[in-house]
Motif scaffolding. Structure first.
Motif, mmCIF file in Angstrom:
data_model
loop_
_atom_site.group_PDB
_atom_site.id
_atom_site.type_symbol
_atom_site.label_atom_id
_atom_site.label_comp_id
_atom_site.label_asym_id
_atom_site.label_seq_id
_atom_site.Cartn_x
_atom_site.Cartn_y
_atom_site.Cartn_z
ATOM 1 N N SER A 24 -5.920 11.103 4.082
ATOM 2 C CA SER A 24 -4.911 11.275 3.023
ATOM 3 C C SER A 24 -3.499 11.318 3.582
ATOM 4 O O SER A 24 -2.557 10.821 2.959
ATOM 5 C CB SER A 24 -5.190 12.550 2.230
ATOM 6 N N ASN A 25 -3.337 11.929 4.751
ATOM 7 C CA ASN A 25 -1.992 12.181 5.256
ATOM 8 C C ASN A 25 -1.526 11.224 6.342
ATOM 9 O O ASN A 25 -0.316 11.105 6.563
ATOM 10 C CB ASN A 25 -1.917 13.612 5.797
ATOM 11 N N PHE A 26 -2.453 10.553 7.018
ATOM 12 C CA PHE A 26 -2.030 9.773 8.177
ATOM 13 C C PHE A 26 -2.500 8.330 8.188
ATOM 14 O O PHE A 26 -2.056 7.563 9.034
ATOM 15 C CB PHE A 26 -2.511 10.457 9.472
ATOM 16 N N SER A 27 -3.412 7.936 7.312
ATOM 17 C CA SER A 27 -3.851 6.547 7.327
ATOM 18 C C SER A 27 -2.736 5.649 6.800
ATOM 19 O O SER A 27 -1.961 6.024 5.934
ATOM 20 C CB SER A 27 -5.112 6.375 6.477
ATOM 21 N N VAL A 58 -0.201 7.644 -3.055
ATOM 22 C CA VAL A 58 0.933 8.335 -3.658
ATOM 23 C C VAL A 58 0.762 9.835 -3.424
ATOM 24 O O VAL A 58 -0.176 10.456 -3.925
ATOM 25 C CB VAL A 58 1.030 8.031 -5.167
ATOM 26 N N LEU A 59 1.678 10.406 -2.664
ATOM 27 C CA LEU A 59 1.661 11.834 -2.351
ATOM 28 C C LEU A 59 2.906 12.494 -2.923
ATOM 29 O O LEU A 59 3.955 11.856 -3.082
ATOM 30 C CB LEU A 59 1.624 12.046 -0.828
ATOM 31 N N VAL A 60 2.782 13.775 -3.234
ATOM 32 C CA VAL A 60 3.906 14.533 -3.778
ATOM 33 C C VAL A 60 4.052 15.821 -2.983
ATOM 34 O O VAL A 60 3.082 16.565 -2.803
ATOM 35 C CB VAL A 60 3.704 14.859 -5.274
ATOM 36 N N GLU A 117 -2.098 14.993 -3.627
ATOM 37 C CA GLU A 117 -2.217 13.539 -3.778
ATOM 38 C C GLU A 117 -2.304 13.179 -5.249
ATOM 39 O O GLU A 117 -3.117 13.727 -5.995
ATOM 40 C CB GLU A 117 -3.451 13.023 -3.040
ATOM 41 N N ALA A 118 -1.455 12.227 -5.664
ATOM 42 C CA ALA A 118 -1.455 11.784 -7.056
ATOM 43 C C ALA A 118 -2.446 10.655 -7.288
ATOM 44 O O ALA A 118 -2.847 10.417 -8.431
ATOM 45 C CB ALA A 118 -0.052 11.340 -7.467
ATOM 46 N N GLY A 119 -2.842 9.970 -6.228
ATOM 47 C CA GLY A 119 -3.803 8.876 -6.389
ATOM 48 C C GLY A 119 -3.455 7.704 -5.487
ATOM 49 O O GLY A 119 -2.538 7.760 -4.657
ATOM 50 N N VAL A 120 -4.198 6.622 -5.673
ATOM 51 C CA VAL A 120 -4.025 5.415 -4.867
ATOM 52 C C VAL A 120 -3.866 4.224 -5.805
ATOM 53 O O VAL A 120 -4.661 4.034 -6.733
ATOM 54 C CB VAL A 120 -5.226 5.193 -3.928
ATOM 55 N N ILE A 121 -2.835 3.428 -5.555
ATOM 56 C CA ILE A 121 -2.647 2.163 -6.267
ATOM 57 C C ILE A 121 -3.351 1.098 -5.444
ATOM 58 O O ILE A 121 -2.861 0.685 -4.392
ATOM 59 C CB ILE A 121 -1.152 1.843 -6.454
ATOM 60 N N GLN A 122 -4.519 0.660 -5.916
ATOM 61 C CA GLN A 122 -5.357 -0.222 -5.126
ATOM 62 C C GLN A 122 -4.776 -1.624 -5.000
ATOM 63 O O GLN A 122 -4.775 -2.221 -3.918
ATOM 64 C CB GLN A 122 -6.764 -0.294 -5.731
ATOM 65 N N THR A 123 -4.295 -2.168 -6.118
ATOM 66 C CA THR A 123 -3.760 -3.534 -6.132
ATOM 67 C C THR A 123 -2.289 -3.488 -6.509
ATOM 68 O O THR A 123 -1.921 -2.838 -7.495
ATOM 69 C CB THR A 123 -4.528 -4.408 -7.139
ATOM 70 N N VAL A 124 -1.474 -4.154 -5.713
ATOM 71 C CA VAL A 124 -0.029 -4.139 -5.940
ATOM 72 C C VAL A 124 0.446 -5.527 -6.341
ATOM 73 O O VAL A 124 0.201 -6.517 -5.632
ATOM 74 C CB VAL A 124 0.727 -3.679 -4.671
ATOM 75 N N SER A 125 1.101 -5.597 -7.494
ATOM 76 C CA SER A 125 1.794 -6.812 -7.906
ATOM 77 C C SER A 125 3.226 -6.720 -7.393
ATOM 78 O O SER A 125 3.904 -5.714 -7.667
ATOM 79 C CB SER A 125 1.798 -6.955 -9.430
ATOM 80 N N PRO A 126 3.704 -7.683 -6.640
ATOM 81 C CA PRO A 126 5.056 -7.574 -6.063
ATOM 82 C C PRO A 126 6.103 -7.330 -7.142
ATOM 83 O O PRO A 126 6.122 -7.986 -8.179
ATOM 84 C CB PRO A 126 5.260 -8.933 -5.385
ATOM 85 N N GLY A 127 6.964 -6.334 -6.879
ATOM 86 C CA GLY A 127 8.015 -6.044 -7.837
ATOM 87 C C GLY A 127 8.361 -4.571 -7.870
ATOM 88 O O GLY A 127 7.847 -3.780 -7.065
ATOM 89 N N PRO A 128 9.206 -4.178 -8.827
ATOM 90 C CA PRO A 128 9.624 -2.774 -8.908
ATOM 91 C C PRO A 128 8.564 -1.899 -9.587
ATOM 92 O O PRO A 128 7.981 -2.286 -10.599
ATOM 93 C CB PRO A 128 10.904 -2.844 -9.745
ATOM 94 N N TYR A 129 8.370 -0.727 -9.026
ATOM 95 C CA TYR A 129 7.473 0.286 -9.593
ATOM 96 C C TYR A 129 8.309 1.529 -9.878
ATOM 97 O O TYR A 129 9.016 2.026 -8.992
ATOM 98 C CB TYR A 129 6.348 0.638 -8.625
ATOM 99 N N THR A 130 8.218 2.019 -11.118
ATOM 100 C CA THR A 130 8.970 3.208 -11.511
ATOM 101 C C THR A 130 8.045 4.420 -11.520
ATOM 102 O O THR A 130 7.021 4.430 -12.226
ATOM 103 C CB THR A 130 9.603 3.027 -12.898
ATOM 104 N N PHE A 131 8.416 5.419 -10.740
ATOM 105 C CA PHE A 131 7.643 6.658 -10.637
ATOM 106 C C PHE A 131 8.408 7.752 -11.380
ATOM 107 O O PHE A 131 9.591 7.998 -11.100
ATOM 108 C CB PHE A 131 7.447 7.048 -9.183
ATOM 109 N N LEU A 150 5.252 7.700 -0.325
ATOM 110 C CA LEU A 150 4.364 6.554 -0.472
ATOM 111 C C LEU A 150 3.919 6.072 0.904
ATOM 112 O O LEU A 150 4.727 5.955 1.824
ATOM 113 C CB LEU A 150 5.073 5.408 -1.207
ATOM 114 N N ARG A 151 2.610 5.815 1.022
ATOM 115 C CA ARG A 151 2.044 5.289 2.270
ATOM 116 C C ARG A 151 1.349 3.966 1.975
ATOM 117 O O ARG A 151 0.513 3.874 1.069
ATOM 118 C CB ARG A 151 1.054 6.268 2.891
#
Length: 206
Positions: A24-27, A58-60, A117-131, A150-151
């Motif tokens: 969770s923290n280092f990968s 996504v970590l907080v 940890e808020a979760g994992v975004i498995q697939t990323v579409s290139p572009g802006p992401y609003t958190f 973000l990692r």
């Protein structure tokens, strides 16, 4: 047997606790950190993500003047959503109640930094992401700041790891208790006993 059960206990701790924490923290590698709450105000942040960043963990980090966060299933300290292209790709509630060893910003600071940890975004579409972060239903935590971390390329935690690890920990702990309770002491060395008294001039007499 004690040594064997100790090895089983240590293996359980490594698989059930150390492995998920390290993943969770280092990968992967860190994309960056953004402040989403400060001076009593939440603010959304927009981050450009590339397809090569996937999966994104996504970590907080919550900075608060508290020694620990009391565990309760009914308490939500923060909410967090991530959206891109008009669709929500992540929605999470954060309780921070498993942060047993929070970090300290500095030796002089009374604040603690709790991570969830808020979760994992498995697939990323290139572009802006609003958190967008927001308050939960717990109002008794004096929050100082909230940071989004973000990692990229984060490894996926094997869902079997924690159940297997906890089972090994239970077996090792029970085995150690039984081994100490019924194992007894070491057999006595007959050479360690003093020689029997001899009769004669230097012996004892009744």
């Amino acid at each position: 047997m004690r040594f064997l059960f100790l090895l089983i206990l240590l293996a359980g701790i490594a698989i059930g606790i150390a492995y998920p924490w390290a993943m969770s923290n280092f990968s992967g590698h860190e994309i960056g950190t953004w402040r989403v709450y400060e001076q009593g105000r939440f603010k959304p942040v927009t981050v450009l993500l590339a397809e090569s960043d996937a999966p994104v963990r996504v970590l907080v980090d919550l900075t608060a003047r508290a020694e620990r966060i009391v565990a309760s299933q009914q308490r939500t300290l923060l909410t967090l959503t991530a959206a891109t292209g008009g669709r929500t790709v992540l929605a999470s509630t954060l309780a921070f109640n498993h942060s047993e060893n929070p970090r300290q910003p500095s030796p002089q600071s009374p604040d603690k930094i709790f991570r969830d940890e808020a979760g994992v975004i498995q697939t990323v579409s290139p572009g802006p992401y609003t958190f967008t972060a927001g308050p939960g239903d717990a109002e008794d935590i004096p929050m100082r700041a909230v940071d989004l971390v973000l990692r990229a390329g984060a490894g996926e935690i094997d869902s079997r790891a924690q159940p297997v690890g906890f089972s090994l920990m239970a077996v090792g702990l029970i085995g150690l208790v039984l081994a100490f309770r019924f194992g007894g002491g070491r057999p006595q060395n007959p050479n360690s006993q003093p020689p029997p008294p001899r009769w004669g001039r230097n012996g004892s007499s009744s």
